[in-house]
Design a protein around this motif. Structure first.
Motif, PDB file in Angstrom:
ATOM      1  N   TYR A  27       8.409  -6.035   2.990  1.00  0.00           N
ATOM      2  CA  TYR A  27       9.561  -5.795   2.106  1.00  0.00           C
ATOM      3  C   TYR A  27      10.726  -5.135   2.844  1.00  0.00           C
ATOM      4  O   TYR A  27      11.452  -4.319   2.284  1.00  0.00           O
ATOM      5  CB  TYR A  27       9.156  -4.964   0.876  1.00  0.00           C
ATOM      6  N   ARG A  73       5.166   0.512  -4.018  1.00  0.00           N
ATOM      7  CA  ARG A  73       5.028   0.598  -2.571  1.00  0.00           C
ATOM      8  C   ARG A  73       3.817  -0.210  -2.111  1.00  0.00           C
ATOM      9  O   ARG A  73       2.761  -0.201  -2.735  1.00  0.00           O
ATOM     10  CB  ARG A  73       4.872   2.051  -2.135  1.00  0.00           C
ATOM     11  N   ASP A  74       4.014  -0.898  -1.004  1.00  0.00           N
ATOM     12  CA  ASP A  74       2.989  -1.760  -0.445  1.00  0.00           C
ATOM     13  C   ASP A  74       2.901  -1.455   1.040  1.00  0.00           C
ATOM     14  O   ASP A  74       3.891  -1.585   1.775  1.00  0.00           O
ATOM     15  CB  ASP A  74       3.371  -3.226  -0.669  1.00  0.00           C
ATOM     16  N   SER A  75       1.738  -1.029   1.506  1.00  0.00           N
ATOM     17  CA  SER A  75       1.573  -0.682   2.915  1.00  0.00           C
ATOM     18  C   SER A  75       1.453  -1.915   3.794  1.00  0.00           C
ATOM     19  O   SER A  75       1.555  -1.808   5.025  1.00  0.00           O
ATOM     20  CB  SER A  75       0.329   0.185   3.109  1.00  0.00           C
ATOM     21  N   ASP A 101       9.647   7.941  -5.883  1.00  0.00           N
ATOM     22  CA  ASP A 101      10.071   8.354  -4.546  1.00  0.00           C
ATOM     23  C   ASP A 101      11.440   9.036  -4.597  1.00  0.00           C
ATOM     24  O   ASP A 101      12.450   8.388  -4.907  1.00  0.00           O
ATOM     25  CB  ASP A 101      10.125   7.119  -3.647  1.00  0.00           C
ATOM     26  N   ARG A 112       2.153  12.171   2.196  1.00  0.00           N
ATOM     27  CA  ARG A 112       1.339  10.962   2.204  1.00  0.00           C
ATOM     28  C   ARG A 112      -0.047  11.194   2.810  1.00  0.00           C
ATOM     29  O   ARG A 112      -0.877  10.301   2.856  1.00  0.00           O
ATOM     30  CB  ARG A 112       2.054   9.818   2.926  1.00  0.00           C
ATOM     31  N   THR A 138       5.623   3.671   4.699  1.00  0.00           N
ATOM     32  CA  THR A 138       6.866   3.790   3.939  1.00  0.00           C
ATOM     33  C   THR A 138       7.878   4.474   4.857  1.00  0.00           C
ATOM     34  O   THR A 138       7.805   4.345   6.065  1.00  0.00           O
ATOM     35  CB  THR A 138       6.625   4.540   2.620  1.00  0.00           C
ATOM     36  N   GLU A 175       7.673   9.436   5.263  1.00  0.00           N
ATOM     37  CA  GLU A 175       6.882   8.666   4.312  1.00  0.00           C
ATOM     38  C   GLU A 175       6.712   9.469   3.023  1.00  0.00           C
ATOM     39  O   GLU A 175       6.699  10.704   3.037  1.00  0.00           O
ATOM     40  CB  GLU A 175       5.499   8.359   4.881  1.00  0.00           C
ATOM     41  N   GLU A 205       2.503   2.597  -7.444  1.00  0.00           N
ATOM     42  CA  GLU A 205       3.787   2.964  -8.048  1.00  0.00           C
ATOM     43  C   GLU A 205       4.122   4.396  -7.644  1.00  0.00           C
ATOM     44  O   GLU A 205       3.352   5.328  -7.894  1.00  0.00           O
ATOM     45  CB  GLU A 205       3.706   2.861  -9.570  1.00  0.00           C
ATOM     46  N   LYS A 232      -1.681  -1.337  -3.600  1.00  0.00           N
ATOM     47  CA  LYS A 232      -0.281  -1.034  -3.864  1.00  0.00           C
ATOM     48  C   LYS A 232      -0.201   0.137  -4.843  1.00  0.00           C
ATOM     49  O   LYS A 232      -1.134   0.384  -5.616  1.00  0.00           O
ATOM     50  CB  LYS A 232       0.428  -2.260  -4.442  1.00  0.00           C
ATOM     51  N   ARG A 240      14.232  -3.294   1.044  1.00  0.00           N
ATOM     52  CA  ARG A 240      14.272  -1.849   1.291  1.00  0.00           C
ATOM     53  C   ARG A 240      15.481  -1.458   2.133  1.00  0.00           C
ATOM     54  O   ARG A 240      16.141  -0.440   1.879  1.00  0.00           O
ATOM     55  CB  ARG A 240      12.977  -1.391   1.954  1.00  0.00           C
ATOM     56  N   THR A 257       8.927  -0.477   8.173  1.00  0.00           N
ATOM     57  CA  THR A 257       9.157  -1.657   7.323  1.00  0.00           C
ATOM     58  C   THR A 257       8.330  -2.860   7.764  1.00  0.00           C
ATOM     59  O   THR A 257       8.870  -3.898   8.153  1.00  0.00           O
ATOM     60  CB  THR A 257      10.658  -2.010   7.316  1.00  0.00           C
TER      61      THR A 257
END
Length: 491
Positions: free
Chosen positions: A356, A216-218, A230, A183, A349, A343, A227, A225, A360, A353
């Motif tokens: 979401y 994924r959304d930080s 993972d 990451r 990630t 991550e 895609e 965001k 998750r 958390t």
């Protein structure tokens, strides 16, 4: 040059000459350095030296204590969150609903509910070393001179002092890839610290994309965001671990592929001797040659040799297959293996958390940990290894008691109270240590610091927490910093 470890420096000769363990350094047995490995194979009544090896499951980003090992079923909804809790096999002890296998096997574990400190940052260095204090600059710079050695690096260093012969399987190995590398820049924490980069972990590498693409959304409105395919959400049966990270010169993989062992070693020697500081690579070179010539590490990483039913029990995810590889590495002769749930693809990630959290935990994180941890314990026990293998589940902090009003629910950083779990050699079975308040926000019984965990892990591995380590100037430091062994965790 041949890239085996995370860096190419070696601590100076002053340390090599002066880094001697004094009488009494391996308290309480008063062992000298040559006795270190023997101590680890002769368990004492208090668990000292009962573990010959260790698997550390490091959940980077930090699980919510309330949704895993320390639920609060009687707390208000904004504390409990959207996920519930379930009764474990221990009377009166509940765990999060996302851990049903753990609930059924809690009699094999010790759960620590009273970990805490005052630094709610992602402090891997603070969690996994003896460093007495931390701050953002320390946790943001891999080579900050204040860093202390990672516990796996301590194990490697002391074993190397007792026997300098390069092992066929690295003593300090990290799966599934270099820390933080998927990451952005590498993160501090699991390195040799003042012992020098020669005792950094040897890193595995995993390059295959995941089978599931997830959004994924930080949680940061300034970060788009993304895609992400993972692999922690799923991998293919044929996806493989590599011996080490990619290098633009000479890697173990390329070295292994040469026509003959002599060609491999000569090519490695020529490549390294061409470097200006070739003398600094002696330890790296010796380790690379031992690894390549034996083939044990390559074979251990080949989880495809395991029956499908075994692999499925661990979970066909990157974390699950990494845990399986860790067990195989120990069988091949490894000593300290770390499996990191890191991550991947985007910040915030892993187990971080902030947003979401509910989906998750329910769909990825909980099931992934639940399956892999219990499969690992089952496998170690079936092979007669659990009695002399320590298994540690750890992170750097906890998460806020109150659920945040964000997409999918979320909890922010919280260091004043969080949980860990222990199993195997030296540790008690079926025990819950410590207690937090009604909302899981503060420790009210048996406070334990991360330094105490480091000290206790060292203890079961036969390393007294006051064992002297020396920096490059010969200055002595206790292996576990200010930590003390916690008998509450020991069997």
């Amino acid at each position: 040059m041949l890239r085996v470890l995370g860096s190419h420096k070696r601590f100076c000769d002053g340390l090599t000459r002066r880094d001697l363990l004094h009488v009494g350094a391996l308290a309480p047995l008063g062992l000298t350095l040559p006795d270190w490995s023997r101590a680890a194979s002769e368990p004492a009544a208090n668990g000292f030296g009962s573990a010959k090896r260790c698997i550390l499951l490091y959940l980077w980003g930090s699980p919510s204590q309330i949704d895993t090992f320390d639920p609060k079923p009687n707390a208000p909804a904004e504390i409990r969150g959207a996920l519930g809790s379930i009764q474990s096999c221990l009377p009166g002890v509940r765990v999060g609903e996302v851990l049903p296998k753990v609930a059924a096997n809690l009699h094999r574990l010790t759960v620590l509910r009273s970990l805490g400190h005052q630094s709610p940052i992602h402090g891997t260095a603070f969690a996994l070393t003896g460093v007495p204090a931390t701050d953002l600059p320390l946790e943001g710079n891999v080579r900050d001179p204040r860093h202390w050695p990672f516990v796996g690096s301590v194990v490697d260093h002391l074993a190397a002092r007792a026997d300098p012969t390069a092992p066929a399987v690295p003593r300090n190995y990290w799966l599934p890839f270099p820390f933080g590398s998927k990451r952005g820049p590498s993160r501090p924490g699991p390195y040799g610290g003042f012992l020098g980069p020669a005792h950094d972990p040897v890193w595995a590498e995993f390059r295959a994309p995941g089978t599931h693409t997830v959004l994924r959304d930080s949680g940061d409105p300034n970060t788009p965001k993304k895609e992400v395919a993972d692999p922690y959400a799923g991998v293919r049966p044929g996806d493989r671990f590599d011996l080490g990270p990619a290098d633009d010169t000479l890697t173990l993989d390329r070295l292994h592929g040469r026509g003959s062992l002599l060609d491999q070693l000569d090519a490695g020697r020529r490549a390294m001797d061409a470097a200006p500081a070739a003398a600094a690579f002696d330890r790296h070179r010796a380790l690379a040659r031992a690894v390549v010539s034996s083939g044990k590490l390559r074979a251990a990483l080949d989880v495809q040799r395991e029956p499908t039913r075994v692999r499925d029990r661990y979970g066909m995810t990157l974390f699950g297959q990494s845990c399986l590889a860790a067990r195989r590495i120990l069988e091949a002769g490894g000593t300290f293996v770390t499996v990191c749930w890191d991550e991947y693809g985007l910040v915030n990630t892993g187990w971080d958390t902030h947003v979401y959290q509910t989906p998750r935990l329910k769909d990825e994180l909980g099931p992934g940990l639940d399956a892999a941890l219990i499969a690992l314990l089952d496998d170690l026990e079936a092979r007669g290894m659990l009695a002399d293998t320590a298994v540690v589940v750890l992170s750097e902090h906890g998460r806020t008691p109150r659920v945040q009003s964000v997409a999918g629910g979320g909890r922010d950083h919280w260091a004043r109270a969080y949980s860990a779990a222990f199993a195997g050699a030296g540790f008690a079975r079926g025990r819950v240590v410590g207690r937090t308040d009604k909302i899981g926000g503060d420790v009210i019984e048996v406070p334990v610091s991360p330094k105490d965990v480091v000290a206790t892990v060292c203890h079961v591995l036969g390393i007294g927490p006051d064992t002297e380590l020396h920096d490059r100037l010969g200055r002595p430091y206790p292996a576990a910093g200010p930590g003390r062994v916690r008998p509450e965790l020991l069997g």
